[in-house]
Enzyme design. Sequence first.
Site, PDB file in Angstrom:
ATOM      1  CD  GLN A 178       4.694 -27.230 -39.105  1.00 41.54           C
ATOM      2  OE1 GLN A 178       4.188 -27.873 -38.206  1.00 41.54           O
ATOM      3  NE2 GLN A 178       5.838 -26.608 -38.961  1.00 41.54           N
ATOM      4  CG  ASN A 179       2.492 -20.825 -41.149  1.00 47.53           C
ATOM      5  OD1 ASN A 179       2.474 -21.556 -40.165  1.00 47.53           O
ATOM      6  ND2 ASN A 179       3.419 -19.909 -41.351  1.00 47.53           N
ATOM      7  CG  HIS A 233      -0.794 -28.481 -41.002  1.00 52.40           C
ATOM      8  ND1 HIS A 233      -0.049 -28.021 -39.952  1.00 52.40           N
ATOM      9  CD2 HIS A 233      -0.419 -29.791 -41.174  1.00 52.40           C
ATOM     10  CE1 HIS A 233       0.748 -28.992 -39.503  1.00 52.40           C
ATOM     11  NE2 HIS A 233       0.555 -30.063 -40.236  1.00 52.40           N
ATOM     12  CB  SER A 272       6.519 -25.509 -31.276  1.00 54.79           C
ATOM     13  OG  SER A 272       5.424 -26.145 -31.895  1.00 54.79           O
TER      14      SER A 272
HETATM   15  N1  APR Z   1       9.963 -15.493 -35.495  1.00 52.49           N
HETATM   16  C1  APR Z   1      10.231 -16.819 -35.574  1.00 52.49           C
HETATM   17  N2  APR Z   1       9.677 -17.726 -34.766  1.00 52.49           N
HETATM   18  C2  APR Z   1       8.828 -17.275 -33.816  1.00 52.49           C
HETATM   19  C3  APR Z   1       8.497 -15.911 -33.680  1.00 52.49           C
HETATM   20  C4  APR Z   1       9.106 -14.994 -34.574  1.00 52.49           C
HETATM   21  N3  APR Z   1       8.855 -13.676 -34.530  1.00 52.49           N
HETATM   22  N4  APR Z   1       7.611 -15.794 -32.656  1.00 52.49           N
HETATM   23  C5  APR Z   1       7.399 -17.051 -32.193  1.00 52.49           C
HETATM   24  N5  APR Z   1       8.137 -17.943 -32.881  1.00 52.49           N
HETATM   25  C6  APR Z   1       8.247 -19.392 -32.729  1.00 52.49           C
HETATM   26  C7  APR Z   1       7.987 -19.924 -31.325  1.00 52.49           C
HETATM   27  O1  APR Z   1       9.177 -19.841 -30.538  1.00 52.49           O
HETATM   28  C8  APR Z   1       7.569 -21.366 -31.622  1.00 52.49           C
HETATM   29  O2  APR Z   1       8.703 -22.225 -31.665  1.00 52.49           O
HETATM   30  O3  APR Z   1       7.275 -19.986 -33.538  1.00 52.49           O
HETATM   31  C9  APR Z   1       6.954 -21.268 -33.017  1.00 52.49           C
HETATM   32  C10 APR Z   1       5.449 -21.387 -33.047  1.00 52.49           C
HETATM   33  O4  APR Z   1       5.093 -22.677 -32.624  1.00 52.49           O
HETATM   34  P1  APR Z   1       3.599 -23.176 -32.780  1.00 52.49           P
HETATM   35  O5  APR Z   1       2.685 -22.114 -32.272  1.00 52.49           O
HETATM   36  O6  APR Z   1       3.521 -24.515 -32.150  1.00 52.49           O
HETATM   37  O7  APR Z   1       3.381 -23.255 -34.361  1.00 52.49           O
HETATM   38  P2  APR Z   1       3.729 -24.440 -35.357  1.00 52.49           P
HETATM   39  O8  APR Z   1       4.988 -25.131 -34.961  1.00 52.49           O
HETATM   40  O9  APR Z   1       3.638 -23.856 -36.705  1.00 52.49           O
HETATM   41  O10 APR Z   1       2.508 -25.416 -35.126  1.00 52.49           O
HETATM   42  C11 APR Z   1       2.401 -26.549 -35.902  1.00 52.49           C
HETATM   43  O11 APR Z   1       0.284 -27.119 -34.945  1.00 52.49           O
HETATM   44  O12 APR Z   1      -1.656 -26.222 -34.170  1.00 52.49           O
HETATM   45  C12 APR Z   1      -1.102 -26.948 -35.186  1.00 52.49           C
HETATM   46  O13 APR Z   1      -1.757 -27.206 -37.412  1.00 52.49           O
HETATM   47  C13 APR Z   1      -1.274 -26.247 -36.503  1.00 52.49           C
HETATM   48  O14 APR Z   1       0.312 -25.859 -38.260  1.00 52.49           O
HETATM   49  C14 APR Z   1       0.137 -25.849 -36.865  1.00 52.49           C
HETATM   50  C15 APR Z   1       0.965 -26.902 -36.161  1.00 52.49           C
END
Ligand code: APR
Length: 225
Positions: free
Chosen positions: A86-87, A104, A171
């Site tokens: 998703q990154n 994304h 998340s």
């Molecule tokens: N290692 C692993 N996971 C981690 C770490 C780490 N060091 N630090 C934080 N996390 C976890 C958090 O606990 C959380 O569950 O990474 C997750 C980040 O969640 P989000 O910020 O919601 O990111 P993501 O799930 O990738 O978001 C999905 O949302 O904003 C949109 O399009 C954007 O691609 C993104 C999508």
Amino acid sequence: MKNLVVLTGAGVSAESGIATFRDAGGLWEGHDIMEVASPEGYAANPSLVLDFYNKRRAQLKEVSPNEAHFCIAGLERNYNVNIITQNVDDLHERAGSSKVIHLHGELKKARSSKNALEIQECDGDINLGDKSADGSQLRPHIVWFGEEVPEMDRAIEIVSKADVLLIVGTSMQVYPAAGLKDYAPSHAPIYFVDPAPALDSSGRLTVIKEKAGKGVQMVVDLLSF
Ligand code: APR
């Protein structure tokens, strides 16, 4: 070779110094996410949005892949690995992974405002007035909220052939990406690495409550038994 599918979110890049989205209280580098990641936000203030992604693109030059990206790349020695991320960063590619789908979009690409499939490489800034080949304003090649996810069908096809599914640092709040795991065949074990996981272990799902660097290595150790 067995098919290993890796689904990653912002957490896999956290230890490289790229902020996750929801850990920062719903703000993305100080911005409301809808302000910088929706067509409405872009229409309201295009130069703010272009500048926001210009900064994110510039930040890529300051960061490097971390242990988790390298560990995932190393899995290609023993598995047919497909990454679905998703990154919008390029850290999986820079760690050496060869098959990466960006659900994304990608910071290092720009696209036409009229046609999501008219895409070009982009290493520097995108400014107001920069034009795509079709004459429309160039915009970041990022899938914003409410927009179609063109790579979704390909991602579903890949997950539906997985022998093992590894999920790292997400998340699980944003659909359709969060629903991908449900396409894994019933024989495939699922590992989920996240320090604050949104799911609990049950059945074939094993949750490893660790940061990506340590947790991915733990999964590799489990897989080699
Ligand atoms: N290692 C692993 N996971 C981690 C770490 C780490 N060091 N630090 C934080 N996390 C976890 C958090 O606990 C959380 O569950 O990474 C997750 C980040 O969640 P989000 O910020 O919601 O990111 P993501 O799930 O990738 O978001 C999905 O949302 O904003 C949109 O399009 C954007 O691609 C993104 C999508």
